[in-house]
Write an enzyme that holds these catalytic residues in place. Structure first.
Site, mmCIF file in Angstrom:
data_model
loop_
_atom_site.group_PDB
_atom_site.id
_atom_site.type_symbol
_atom_site.label_atom_id
_atom_site.label_comp_id
_atom_site.label_asym_id
_atom_site.label_seq_id
_atom_site.Cartn_x
_atom_site.Cartn_y
_atom_site.Cartn_z
ATOM 1 C CB SER A 188 -0.946 -0.004 1.197
ATOM 2 O OG SER A 188 -0.228 -0.189 2.396
ATOM 3 C CG HIS A 216 -4.068 -1.105 -1.269
ATOM 4 N ND1 HIS A 216 -4.655 0.138 -1.418
ATOM 5 C CD2 HIS A 216 -3.685 -1.173 0.021
ATOM 6 C CE1 HIS A 216 -4.601 0.787 -0.272
ATOM 7 N NE2 HIS A 216 -4.027 0.015 0.619
ATOM 8 C CE LYS A 245 -7.546 0.091 2.014
ATOM 9 N NZ LYS A 245 -6.686 -0.814 2.736
HETATM 10 C C1 LIG Z 1 -6.592 -1.134 4.223
HETATM 11 C C2 LIG Z 1 -5.876 -2.394 4.457
HETATM 12 C C3 LIG Z 1 -6.262 -3.283 5.462
HETATM 13 C C4 LIG Z 1 -7.351 -2.942 6.432
HETATM 14 O O1 LIG Z 1 -8.599 -2.933 5.807
HETATM 15 P P1 LIG Z 1 -9.881 -2.549 6.668
HETATM 16 O O2 LIG Z 1 -10.997 -3.282 6.040
HETATM 17 O O3 LIG Z 1 -10.005 -1.057 6.571
HETATM 18 O O4 LIG Z 1 -9.613 -2.983 8.074
HETATM 19 C C5 LIG Z 1 -5.599 -4.486 5.568
HETATM 20 N N1 LIG Z 1 -4.589 -4.806 4.728
HETATM 21 C C6 LIG Z 1 -4.168 -3.968 3.772
HETATM 22 C C7 LIG Z 1 -3.057 -4.365 2.868
HETATM 23 C C8 LIG Z 1 -4.793 -2.737 3.611
HETATM 24 O O5 LIG Z 1 -4.362 -1.896 2.677
#
Ligand SMILES: *Cc1c(COP(=O)(O)O)cnc(C)c1O
Length: 400
Positions: A188, A216, A245
């Protein structure tokens, strides 16, 4: 009163601030999208948003919002229960089926967040006879999940396949029963895509499983947006992901895997057993986002997303910025110094572009950056406005 506690907390906050590492919250007064309204010292103003994980532009989409509203009307605000007591609604089963089918797995289990999915995935499946081999840049939630599990831990430098092989050899030599390689599908902070084709080959050679966190990637990487493993055309054993996301942007996490793995997780995964079921509105919005992402419309959105990423990359590289290479819609503008990153982000906001400076502990010290993220909802004029603002501010601050 415990002596010194509050003084110590204040001193720590001051120390964080002195290093330019304070992360303030910017208050947004509109729906998520490429054009948003934010609160500033000078009052509310419209800006272009380049820091959301809104890859397909579905956060704020009218259909996704309506589907959430309709689900709340049909199923209520929530279950007042965890899943196994009286918290499993028809819409939870529908969402588990939809995400498993979309991503090509036998079954799925929902969590309140991907953070919880990663926190709960390892401990039920692996014991002290087993080994977890983890990429050094894995998300904090994977690191926490590994810590909660009794398996032996091995770590390899980010995407370093030589080190991965060394760790696999060590884990085998230690007599491990099962070995699992854990990696983000796309990292990320850098926008790098995991080398899953090579990881697959090593997993086969050392009889290891693969777990991918595709937060991502789900919805936009690879054929039909099925993720990093689809991008590399390889199979993996376990995928964790988020609805927060690309898939509508609400919240909520999931694990996709084989049926028996999901069954055991439903018996043992602690964030699943001891935390409330996903709210119906979130399920409804996520279902609509999956419908859009997995269908014909998704193809157009993904095309637009990657066209936007290319346009931004080319413009910024031509202006002389130091970008991390790649094709992912995460495009980091490297600055090095944390205070410079903060200062640049503040100046960009004055120019009507909302971006955020990332610094330690989110990225290593000395590698501060502004992480930009493209969306399918950005129009070419939005991208061009961002490049123009970066160029102006970058010149003022001596970055280019
Ligand atoms: C955003 C993210 C998470 C957390 O996701 P949530 O659903 O907001 O808890 C976990 N792993 C990665 C790689 C992320 O980018």
């Amino acid at each position: 009163m415990p002596t010194g506690f509050y003084d110590r907390i204040r001193a720590e906050l001051k120390d964080i601030d002195d290093q330019g590492l304070t992360k303030p919250e910017r208050v947004i007064m509109s729906r998520q999208g490429p054009e948003i309204r934010v609160q500033t010292a000078a009052g509310e103003r419209g800006v272009l948003n380049f820091c959301a994980n809104n890859y397909l532009g579905l956060g704020g989409d009218e259909r996704v919002t309506d589907a959430g509203r309709a689900a709340a009307e049909r199923w209520g605000a929530g279950t007042a229960s965890v899943r196994f007591i009286c918290g499993t609604l028809g819409i939870h089963k529908e969402l588990e089926r939809a995400i498993a089918d979309y991503l090509g797995f036998e079954d799925a289990i929902l969590f309140a967040a991907a953070f919880d999915a990663n926190g709960g995935v390892f401990e039920p499946l692996f014991g002290e006879e087993d080994a977890i081999v983890s990429d050094s840049l894995n998300h904090a939630s994977i690191i926490d999940g590994v810590r909660l599990c009794k398996a032996r831990r091995y770590r390899f430098a980010n995407s370093d396949m030589g080190e991965l092989e060394d760790r696999l050899k060590e884990a085998r030599a230690a007599g491990s029963r099962n070995i699992i390689i854990a990696t983000d599908g796309a990292f990320s902070m850098d926008g790098y895509i995991a080398r899953l084709d090579e990881i697959r080959a090593l997993a086969d050679r050392y009889d290891a499983l693969i777990m991918v966190d595709d937060c991502h990637a789900t919805g936009f990487l690879g054929p039909r947006g099925r993720g990093s493993y689809a991008h590399h055309n390889v199979a993996v054993d376990i995928v964790t992901g988020t609805f927060g996301k690309a898939l509508g942007g609400a919240m909520g996490g999931f694990i996709c895997a084989r049926r028996e793995v999901v069954e055991l997780l439903k018996q043992r995964a602690r964030p699943y057993l001891f935390s409330n079921a996903l709210s119906p509105a979130v399920c409804g919005s996520s279902l609509e986002a999956i419908r859009i992402a997995s269908g014909q419309e998704g193809e157009g959105l993904r095309e637009q997303l990657f066209a936007n990423a290319r346009r931004f990359r080319e413009g910024m590289a031509a202006a002389g910025f130091n970008l991390l290479p790649g094709e992912h819609p995460i495009i980091p503008v490297m600055l090095g110094d944390a205070k410079l990153a903060q200062q640049m982000a503040a100046r960009m906001l004055d120019e009507g572009i909302y971006v955020i400076g990332f610094s330690f502990p989110v990225v290593p010290r000395g590698l501060a950056r502004i992480r930009t993220q493209m969306s399918a909802a950005h129009e070419p004029r939005h991208i061009d406005a961002a490049i123009a603002a970066f160029t102006k501010v970058g010149r003022d601050l001596g970055v280019i």
